[in-house]
Design an enzyme around this catalytic site. Sequence first.
Site, PDB file in Angstrom:
ATOM      1  N   ASP A   1      72.955  36.029  19.346  1.00 37.59           N
ATOM      2  CA  ASP A   1      72.393  37.210  18.687  1.00 37.59           C
ATOM      3  C   ASP A   1      70.897  36.982  18.525  1.00 37.59           C
ATOM      4  O   ASP A   1      70.473  36.049  17.838  1.00 37.59           O
ATOM      5  CB  ASP A   1      73.054  37.433  17.325  1.00 37.59           C
ATOM      6  CG  ASP A   1      72.614  38.737  16.681  1.00 37.59           C
ATOM      7  OD1 ASP A   1      72.572  39.761  17.389  1.00 37.59           O
ATOM      8  OD2 ASP A   1      72.324  38.738  15.463  1.00 37.59           O
TER       9      ASP A   1
ATOM     10  N   GLU B   1      66.010  33.723  15.265  1.00 35.48           N
ATOM     11  CA  GLU B   1      65.251  34.583  14.356  1.00 35.48           C
ATOM     12  C   GLU B   1      63.820  34.057  14.238  1.00 35.48           C
ATOM     13  O   GLU B   1      63.594  32.848  14.180  1.00 35.48           O
ATOM     14  CB  GLU B   1      65.919  34.621  12.982  1.00 35.48           C
ATOM     15  CG  GLU B   1      65.130  35.299  11.886  1.00 35.48           C
ATOM     16  CD  GLU B   1      64.749  36.740  12.221  1.00 35.48           C
ATOM     17  OE1 GLU B   1      63.588  37.109  11.967  1.00 35.48           O
ATOM     18  OE2 GLU B   1      65.596  37.489  12.745  1.00 35.48           O
TER      19      GLU B   1
ATOM     20  N   ASN C   1      60.425  32.326  18.585  1.00 38.89           N
ATOM     21  CA  ASN C   1      60.344  33.478  19.481  1.00 38.89           C
ATOM     22  C   ASN C   1      61.394  33.310  20.579  1.00 38.89           C
ATOM     23  O   ASN C   1      61.353  32.339  21.333  1.00 38.89           O
ATOM     24  CB  ASN C   1      58.931  33.544  20.080  1.00 38.89           C
ATOM     25  CG  ASN C   1      58.735  34.706  21.028  1.00 38.89           C
ATOM     26  OD1 ASN C   1      59.628  35.050  21.794  1.00 38.89           O
ATOM     27  ND2 ASN C   1      57.556  35.299  20.994  1.00 38.89           N
TER      28      ASN C   1
ATOM     29  N   ASP D   1      63.055  45.211  16.102  1.00 39.44           N
ATOM     30  CA  ASP D   1      61.822  45.871  15.664  1.00 39.44           C
ATOM     31  C   ASP D   1      61.352  46.850  16.730  1.00 39.44           C
ATOM     32  O   ASP D   1      61.188  46.468  17.893  1.00 39.44           O
ATOM     33  CB  ASP D   1      60.719  44.840  15.425  1.00 39.44           C
ATOM     34  CG  ASP D   1      60.892  44.103  14.110  1.00 39.44           C
ATOM     35  OD1 ASP D   1      61.615  44.610  13.245  1.00 39.44           O
ATOM     36  OD2 ASP D   1      60.299  43.020  13.950  1.00 39.44           O
TER      37      ASP D   1
ATOM     38  N   LYS E   1      53.817  51.713  17.740  1.00 42.82           N
ATOM     39  CA  LYS E   1      52.532  51.969  18.390  1.00 42.82           C
ATOM     40  C   LYS E   1      52.543  51.443  19.825  1.00 42.82           C
ATOM     41  O   LYS E   1      52.987  50.324  20.075  1.00 42.82           O
ATOM     42  CB  LYS E   1      51.404  51.316  17.596  1.00 42.82           C
ATOM     43  CG  LYS E   1      51.220  51.907  16.205  1.00 42.82           C
ATOM     44  CD  LYS E   1      50.089  51.223  15.452  1.00 42.82           C
ATOM     45  CE  LYS E   1      49.925  51.829  14.060  1.00 42.82           C
ATOM     46  NZ  LYS E   1      48.838  51.166  13.299  1.00 42.82           N
TER      47      LYS E   1
ATOM     48  N   ASP F   1      68.694  52.635  16.251  1.00 38.82           N
ATOM     49  CA  ASP F   1      68.696  54.013  15.762  1.00 38.82           C
ATOM     50  C   ASP F   1      67.397  54.724  16.150  1.00 38.82           C
ATOM     51  O   ASP F   1      67.123  55.820  15.675  1.00 38.82           O
ATOM     52  CB  ASP F   1      68.887  54.049  14.238  1.00 38.82           C
ATOM     53  CG  ASP F   1      67.828  53.246  13.501  1.00 38.82           C
ATOM     54  OD1 ASP F   1      67.558  52.111  13.919  1.00 38.82           O
ATOM     55  OD2 ASP F   1      67.280  53.746  12.495  1.00 38.82           O
TER      56      ASP F   1
END
Length: 209
Positions: A35, A60, A87, A113, A117, A149
């Site tokens: 994950d 993470e 990363n 995330d 922009k 979403d």
Amino acid sequence: MRQHVNPLSSNFNKIERIPSLSEMFGDSKLNLHLDIGCAAGEFLFNLASVNTSWNYLGIEIREKLVKNAKLKVFEREIKNLYFVFGNANNILNDVQSKYIIRNIKSISFNFPDPWFKKRHYKRRVIQPEFINVLSNQLQKGTLIFIKTDVKELFDYMDRTISSNFYFKKIDKKDFNYSESFNPNKVKTNRENYVIVNQINIFERIYMRI
């Protein structure tokens, strides 16, 4: 509110030592699910409890969350769950991770995330170069699950993965979960929030061919 961290920061150039599978898990022979962007790891904690016949690895970029998750794993004596800080692009592109990548059977990207922009698109976790790394290292049949979403982010991820010849889309309606791993049996905190607020969810499954 999610704390945004710039994944391109030089702080993430140095990669922590990645333990061997036998160091990370009680039974290194179990299938492995990865994950990416696992946050506090509650999704993986639940999966590790629901399906003990798999191993779970979370990556993470927020170090504090990883430290807390590792402490929980230790305190609860969970043998099929491990967390790595850093990363994901750098970690999985590092030579020490090659053996681990070849043992991965499925990967999930849950509500990453969006970096709205346009000048920040390069900070998004799914990049063409990253997908190339996965296509070169993953075994045939490995699954990738994406879920968000944000429609624009979904379209971006879908285009990026679909443009790689080695991944094909799988129609969710035709996908037989009984024959494969189903990470969707457990919902993330973000997904629960989205459902409660009746926000659309966009998801897709891909297979390494």
